[in-house]
Motif scaffolding. Structure first.
Motif, PDB file in Angstrom:
ATOM      1  N   ARG A  95      94.395 114.829 119.323  1.00 27.96           N
ATOM      2  CA  ARG A  95      95.250 113.864 120.016  1.00 27.96           C
ATOM      3  C   ARG A  95      94.421 112.700 120.556  1.00 27.96           C
ATOM      4  O   ARG A  95      94.817 111.536 120.454  1.00 27.96           O
ATOM      5  CB  ARG A  95      96.001 114.548 121.160  1.00 27.96           C
ATOM      6  CG  ARG A  95      96.921 113.590 121.924  1.00 27.96           C
ATOM      7  CD  ARG A  95      97.623 114.289 123.074  1.00 27.96           C
ATOM      8  NE  ARG A  95      98.653 115.190 122.581  1.00 27.96           N
ATOM      9  CZ  ARG A  95      98.750 116.478 122.909  1.00 27.96           C
ATOM     10  NH1 ARG A  95      97.837 117.023 123.698  1.00 27.96           N
ATOM     11  NH2 ARG A  95      99.737 117.216 122.453  1.00 27.96           N
ATOM     12  N   LEU A  96      93.261 113.006 121.105  1.00 27.74           N
ATOM     13  CA  LEU A  96      92.382 111.971 121.647  1.00 27.74           C
ATOM     14  C   LEU A  96      91.899 111.035 120.541  1.00 27.74           C
ATOM     15  O   LEU A  96      91.965 109.803 120.682  1.00 27.74           O
ATOM     16  CB  LEU A  96      91.187 112.626 122.347  1.00 27.74           C
ATOM     17  CG  LEU A  96      90.104 111.687 122.898  1.00 27.74           C
ATOM     18  CD1 LEU A  96      90.678 110.811 124.004  1.00 27.74           C
ATOM     19  CD2 LEU A  96      88.919 112.495 123.425  1.00 27.74           C
ATOM     20  N   VAL A  97      91.430 111.611 119.445  1.00 32.26           N
ATOM     21  CA  VAL A  97      90.919 110.794 118.341  1.00 32.26           C
ATOM     22  C   VAL A  97      92.031 109.948 117.730  1.00 32.26           C
ATOM     23  O   VAL A  97      91.849 108.753 117.460  1.00 32.26           O
ATOM     24  CB  VAL A  97      90.274 111.693 117.274  1.00 32.26           C
ATOM     25  CG1 VAL A  97      89.931 110.885 116.028  1.00 32.26           C
ATOM     26  CG2 VAL A  97      89.013 112.349 117.828  1.00 32.26           C
ATOM     27  N   ALA A  98      93.207 110.539 117.534  1.00 26.64           N
ATOM     28  CA  ALA A  98      94.319 109.801 116.924  1.00 26.64           C
ATOM     29  C   ALA A  98      94.782 108.659 117.815  1.00 26.64           C
ATOM     30  O   ALA A  98      95.051 107.549 117.339  1.00 26.64           O
ATOM     31  CB  ALA A  98      95.474 110.754 116.636  1.00 26.64           C
ATOM     32  N   ALA A  99      94.864 108.908 119.133  1.00 22.77           N
ATOM     33  CA  ALA A  99      95.334 107.876 120.061  1.00 22.77           C
ATOM     34  C   ALA A  99      94.355 106.712 120.128  1.00 22.77           C
ATOM     35  O   ALA A  99      94.749 105.540 120.064  1.00 22.77           O
ATOM     36  CB  ALA A  99      95.550 108.481 121.447  1.00 22.77           C
ATOM     37  N   VAL A 100      93.071 107.015 120.265  1.00 19.99           N
ATOM     38  CA  VAL A 100      92.070 105.960 120.354  1.00 19.99           C
ATOM     39  C   VAL A 100      91.951 105.214 119.032  1.00 19.99           C
ATOM     40  O   VAL A 100      91.807 103.984 119.001  1.00 19.99           O
ATOM     41  CB  VAL A 100      90.707 106.542 120.784  1.00 19.99           C
ATOM     42  CG1 VAL A 100      89.632 105.463 120.767  1.00 19.99           C
ATOM     43  CG2 VAL A 100      90.808 107.152 122.177  1.00 19.99           C
ATOM     44  N   ALA A 101      92.019 105.944 117.925  1.00 14.79           N
ATOM     45  CA  ALA A 101      91.938 105.300 116.615  1.00 14.79           C
ATOM     46  C   ALA A 101      93.124 104.355 116.398  1.00 14.79           C
ATOM     47  O   ALA A 101      92.965 103.261 115.845  1.00 14.79           O
ATOM     48  CB  ALA A 101      91.895 106.354 115.513  1.00 14.79           C
TER      49      ALA A 101
END
Length: 211
Positions: A95-101
């Motif tokens: 979730r963190l990687v997808a949101a920041v990406a």
């Protein structure tokens, strides 16, 4: 955010800034509504596919923009590894990687002044109350510009303290750091006053000059 825009033009660069901002907001709500690891993996794969649609070089640029996340991912791995909750940790990490990406994808393909135009448009109804939408755009531009500058000056103060004392810097650097911040704010205020104050297009002028 002021300098992240990619020079590699993709089809996403041609999309309206307002549409991309709205899509990002909806994507964030959707991300935090998911609770399944498989669903989150599919969303992360979808974000990766958007990057790849702009070309391999563009995808590599997006991957490089994610490097600051590694420390958070390491902490997540250690914490959930010790507690034995690997599935929950993997869900949070994805979730963190997808949101920041997704957020990086917006800034990689959108000019800052275009985003400020959206802010001005959204705040247009406030003119009825005597408020100027350009004020909000200018405030956003200044906050984004000043945040890394003030952080850099804080780091310089810490380095100066370490050069003079064997003790780690703590509260001693707060007062000079605040003085530097207020001095910068005063200098910017004087510069704006010298240019005639807040002009209708000042947010666009400031963002272009900062870039």
């Amino acid at each position: 955010m002021l300098t992240l825009i990619s020079e590699r033009v993709t089809w996403m660069h041609r999309l309206p800034a307002g549409a991309k901002l709205a899509a990002l907001a909806l994507a964030a709500v959707f991300l935090f509504s998911l609770s399944g690891l498989g669903q989150m993996a599919l969303v992360a794969a979808g974000v990766a596919a958007l990057y790849l649609s702009g070309g391999i070089a563009f995808a590599r640029e997006g991957l490089a923009a994610l490097r600051p996340l590694w420390i958070f991912l390491v902490v997540l791995a250690l914490w959930h590894g010790v507690s034995g909750t690997w599935a929950e940790g993997a869900l949070i990490a994805l979730r963190l990687v997808a949101a920041v990406a997704a957020a990086n994808l917006l800034t990689l393909t959108t000019r800052f002044d275009d985003m400020m135009d959206v802010v001005i448009g959204l705040a247009a109804p406030l003119r009825r109350f005597g408020l100027r939408p350009e004020t909000f755009a200018l405030a956003a531009a200044l906050v984004l510009r000043f945040t890394p500058v003030i952080a850099q000056k804080g780091a310089q103060l810490q380095m100066a303290w370490r050069a003079r004392s064997p003790r780690a810097p703590r509260w001693q650097v707060i007062v000079p750091w605040l003085i530097l911040a207020m001095d910068d704010a005063e200098q910017v205020a004087l510069a704006l006053k010298a240019r005639g104050g807040l002009a209708p297009a000042v947010s666009r002028d400031v963002s272009r000059e900062r870039n």
